[in-house]
Design an enzyme around this catalytic site. Sequence first.
Site, PDB file in Angstrom:
ATOM      1  N   ASP A 103       0.814  -1.217   0.000  1.00 51.86           N
ATOM      2  CA  ASP A 103       0.000   0.000   0.000  1.00 51.86           C
ATOM      3  C   ASP A 103       0.852   1.274   0.000  1.00 51.86           C
ATOM      4  O   ASP A 103       1.982   1.275   0.471  1.00 51.86           O
ATOM      5  CB  ASP A 103      -0.886   0.056   1.249  1.00 51.86           C
TER       6      ASP A 103
HETATM    7  N1  URA Z   1      -1.433  -5.735   4.312  1.00 52.96           N
HETATM    8  C1  URA Z   1      -1.847  -4.461   4.308  1.00 52.96           C
HETATM    9  O1  URA Z   1      -2.802  -4.107   5.012  1.00 52.96           O
HETATM   10  N2  URA Z   1      -1.202  -3.575   3.540  1.00 52.96           N
HETATM   11  C2  URA Z   1      -0.124  -3.918   2.745  1.00 52.96           C
HETATM   12  O2  URA Z   1       0.433  -3.084   2.063  1.00 52.96           O
HETATM   13  C3  URA Z   1       0.282  -5.256   2.758  1.00 52.96           C
HETATM   14  C4  URA Z   1      -0.405  -6.143   3.548  1.00 52.96           C
END
Ligand code: URA
Length: 244
Positions: A103
């Site tokens: 993310d």
């Molecule tokens: N889980 C999440 O919530 N975000 C990420 O970027 C990767 C795994």
Amino acid sequence: MERLQKVLAHAGVASRRAAEQMILDGKVQVNNTVVKELGVKVDPEKDVILVNGKPITKEQKRTFMFFKPLGVITAMSDPEGRRTVADFFEDVPERVYPVGRLDYNTDGLLIMTNDGEIAKRMMHPRYEMKKTYSLVTRGIPKEEELDRLRAGIRLEDGVTAPAEIEVIYRDRVKEEAKIEITIHEGRNRQVRRMFERIGYPVKRLRRIQIGFLTLKAMRKGQYRDLTDREMTRLLEELGMSNKG
Ligand code: URA
């Protein structure tokens, strides 16, 4: 399939612009036919491409570990103009792309490669690449609550697979806990959603390990090629080594 001029550029023949001129000048053959128009697409793995009668060398396969910083999107371009992982790889001539995603507001380890087979297998559930995340929660979850995550918990898109969870510390003053969680799946925002589900939102999230590859000794924004040893081991684990 990729545009011919791009394939030529990646093979180190010339810049993309100069490669276009070579095509227009009739210097490039694909499968024994001279190609003089731009925009022709080729398969760099299968088509035989000659420049001035000589075969081009294929783009070298490269796989990198990258410490993605916060505020960078896992994409090669962004219509909204945000920083992308591609911005960090401008000096790498091979066209590497991210394996899976991380993310915008998560930092940590991301694998970048131009090897389609490695990318495909790393994402495939069959090879069960473990991913470990370090995170800080708002509030301090109790062991029984973490056990719900360990066992598997229902999210909107189904029950999660069992997870390994270790509490690194509980800070009663700041009312937060530092936790490491290892999962095999890679659903969208999975870790954040898991902790939200038990009532402890994630304040900070970092991926610290994928399989046996760890972020150790890397700085934010830094990337490096996998070492020969790491590469050998990765190919073995993905069932791609010639040792079988
Ligand atoms: N889980 C999440 O919530 N975000 C990420 O970027 C990767 C795994």
